[in-house]
Design a protein around this motif. Structure first.
Motif, PDB file in Angstrom:
ATOM      1  N   ARG A   1     113.914 -49.378 -70.914  1.00 16.47           N
ATOM      2  CA  ARG A   1     113.810 -49.927 -72.254  1.00 16.47           C
ATOM      3  C   ARG A   1     114.660 -49.129 -73.237  1.00 16.47           C
ATOM      4  NH1 ARG A   1     110.417 -53.760 -73.419  1.00 16.47           N
ATOM      5  NH2 ARG A   1     108.993 -54.466 -71.778  1.00 16.47           N
ATOM      6  N   GLY A   2     115.289 -49.852 -74.141  1.00 14.18           N
ATOM      7  CA  GLY A   2     116.058 -49.184 -75.182  1.00 14.18           C
ATOM      8  C   GLY A   2     115.128 -48.456 -76.144  1.00 14.18           C
ATOM      9  N   GLY A   3     115.645 -47.387 -76.765  1.00 16.49           N
ATOM     10  CA  GLY A   3     114.854 -46.618 -77.726  1.00 16.49           C
ATOM     11  C   GLY A   3     114.535 -47.431 -78.971  1.00 16.49           C
ATOM     12  N   LYS A   4     113.384 -47.194 -79.540  1.00 16.68           N
ATOM     13  CA  LYS A   4     112.959 -47.911 -80.738  1.00 16.68           C
ATOM     14  C   LYS A   4     113.770 -47.431 -81.932  1.00 16.68           C
ATOM     15  CE  LYS A   4     108.742 -49.102 -83.281  1.00 16.68           C
ATOM     16  NZ  LYS A   4     107.290 -48.865 -83.414  1.00 16.68           N
ATOM     17  N   GLY A   5     114.140 -48.356 -82.819  1.00 18.10           N
ATOM     18  CA  GLY A   5     114.870 -47.984 -84.023  1.00 18.10           C
ATOM     19  C   GLY A   5     113.958 -47.269 -85.007  1.00 18.10           C
ATOM     20  N   GLY A   6     114.532 -46.332 -85.758  1.00 16.17           N
ATOM     21  CA  GLY A   6     113.751 -45.589 -86.746  1.00 16.17           C
ATOM     22  C   GLY A   6     113.444 -46.427 -87.973  1.00 16.17           C
ATOM     23  N   LEU A   7     112.340 -46.127 -88.648  1.00 13.56           N
ATOM     24  CA  LEU A   7     111.964 -46.846 -89.869  1.00 13.56           C
ATOM     25  C   LEU A   7     112.743 -46.298 -91.062  1.00 13.56           C
ATOM     26  CD1 LEU A   7     108.070 -46.967 -89.417  1.00 13.56           C
ATOM     27  CD2 LEU A   7     109.729 -48.791 -88.949  1.00 13.56           C
TER      28      LEU A   7
END
Length: 327
Positions: free
Chosen positions: A119-125
Motif C-alpha cells: 500500500r502507498g503511504g498515506k498523505g499528510g494532513l
C-alpha cells in the motif's frame, strides 16, 4: 524449460505519501488570512493483477525492481495533492504472492482480479485540519507517511480440473496429446515434460475440462530430488488427480503407493483430493493380465485401463473424470 517460469522474486516499493501544506491564506482585503494548506496525496500502490493471456511468469524474470509513484504535496487553497501512480504487475491465473517471511499477500484466480500487495503511504494532513479556538493560524502540517518496501515472491501454481500424476515415462504426455489439442514433447527418456502442459479435453455435448500434464515424480521429490517442489506445487491447484501407472510396471500397486507417499510428504492435504487410478499403455494387455493387475490393488478400488496410442478406454476414462468433477 526456458519459456516457462513459475517462480520469481522482485523488489517492490510503494509510493510515499505527499506532505500536507502549511500555507496561510494571503488575500488583498483580508488582514489576517487563516490556514488553507491542503492534504498530501497518497502514495501509489503496488498491485498484482490477473491476466488470462499470461501463462508464465517469464515477463517478470528480468524485472528486478518496481516502484510506484510518490504522492504530490498539498497546496494552498486547500488543494489536495494528486495521488501517486499505482503500478500493476500482470500475472497468470493461479499466481500467489508472498512476502519475505512467507506470508501470503494474495492470490489470483480470475482474469482482472486485483490484489494490493504493497500500500502507498498515506498523505499528510494540511494545516487547515489543525486550527482551533486557541490556535487560529497553525503553521505546521503533517509529512506524508512512507510507502512499503521489500521483496515479494511470485509463485505460479497451474490451475486445472485434472492433474496427471505419475513417474517419468508413465504416458502422461501421450494421454494429453490424445485427448486434447495440446502438443507436449513425447520421447522415451526421463522428464520429457519439464514444464506443465495444459490441454482442453472435449467431452460430450460440447462440454470440456482442463487437464494438466505435470513433470513426473521420482521417489524423493518431496525432499527436492529431481524436479522436487518445482513439480509438486502445481498439484495443489488441481481439482482431482489422475494417477497413471504404466502397464509394464513391475509392481503397479507399489508404484501407486510411492506416488501417494510423495504427495503425503509434501502436503498431506493433497490426499484429501478425489483421485482416479489408471493403467496406461494397456493396449497389449488381455483380460487375464488386466485381472492380475486389478488383484494387486485393495479390493473395491476402481482401476481404469487405457491406451493413448490406440485410444482404447479413453471414453470410459473421460466419463469417470467428468463424473468425479460434476457428480
Amino acid at each position: 524449460m526456458s519459456n516457462f517460469v513459475d517462480y520469481v522474486k522482485i523488489h517492490c516499493q510503494s509510493g510515499h505519501g505527499g506532505a500536507g501544506s502549511a500555507h496561510l491564506r494571503r488575500e488583498k482585503y483580508i488582514a489576517k488570512g487563516g490556514p488553507d494548506g491542503g492534504d498530501g496525496g497518497r502514495g501509489g500502490h503496488v498491485i498484482m493483477r490477473g491476466n488470462a493471456h499470461e501463462w508464465t511468469l517469464l515477463p517478470l524474470r528480468y524485472t528486478r525492481h518496481v516502484k510506484a509513484g510518490r504522492g504530490e504535496n498539498g497546496g494552498k487553497s486547500q488543494l489536495t495533492g494528486a495521488d501517486g501512480e499505482d503500478i500493476y504487475i500482470d500475472v497468470p491465473l493461479g499466481t500467489i504472492a508472498r512476502n519475505e517471511e512467507g506470508e501470503i499477500l494474495g492470490e489470483i484466480l480470475n482474469d482482472g482480479d486485483e490484489v494490493i500487495i504493497m500500500r502507498g503511504g498515506k498523505g499528510g494532513l494540511g494545516n487547515e485540519h489543525f486550527k482551533s479556538a486557541t490556535n487560529q493560524t497553525p503553521r505546521y502540517a503533517q509529512p506524508g507517511l512512507p510507502g512499503e518496501e521489500g521483496y515479494v515472491v511470485f509463485e505460479l501454481k497451474v490451475l486445472a480440473d485434472v492433474g496427471l500424476v505419475g513417474f517419468p515415462n508413465a504416458g502422461k504426455s501421450t494421454l494429453l496429446s490424445s485427448v486434447s489439442a495440446a502438443k507436449p514433447k513425447i520421447a522415451n527418456y526421463a522428464f520429457t515434460t519439464l514444464t506443465p502442459n495444459l490441454g482442453i479435453v472435449n467431452y460430450r455435448n460440447y462440454k470440456s475440462f482442463i487437464m494438466a500434464d505435470i513433470p513426473g515424480i521420482i521417489e524423493g521429490a518431496a525432499e527436492g530430488k529431481g524436479l522436487g517442489h518445482r513439480f509438486l506445487r502445481h498439484i495443489e491447484r488441481n481439482s482431482i488427480l489422475l494417477f497413471l501407472i504404466p502397464a509394464d510396471s513391475e509392481n503397479h500397486y507399489q508404484e501407486f503407493q510411492i506416488l501417494e507417499n510423495e504427495l503425503r510428504e509434501y502436503n498431506p492435504e493433497l490426499l484429501h483430493k478425489d483421485f482416479v487410478v489408471s493403467i496406461s499403455k494397456s493396449d497389449m494387455l488381455d483380460e487375464e493380465l488386466k485381472a492380475e493387475i486389478r488383484a494387486e490393488f485393495p479390493k473395491g478400488m476402481e482401476i481404469l485401463f487405457f491406451s493413448g496410442v490406440t485410444q482404447e478406454g479413453l471414453t470410459e476414462l473421460k466419463d469417470e473424470i467428468w463424473q468425479r468433477l460434476h457428480g
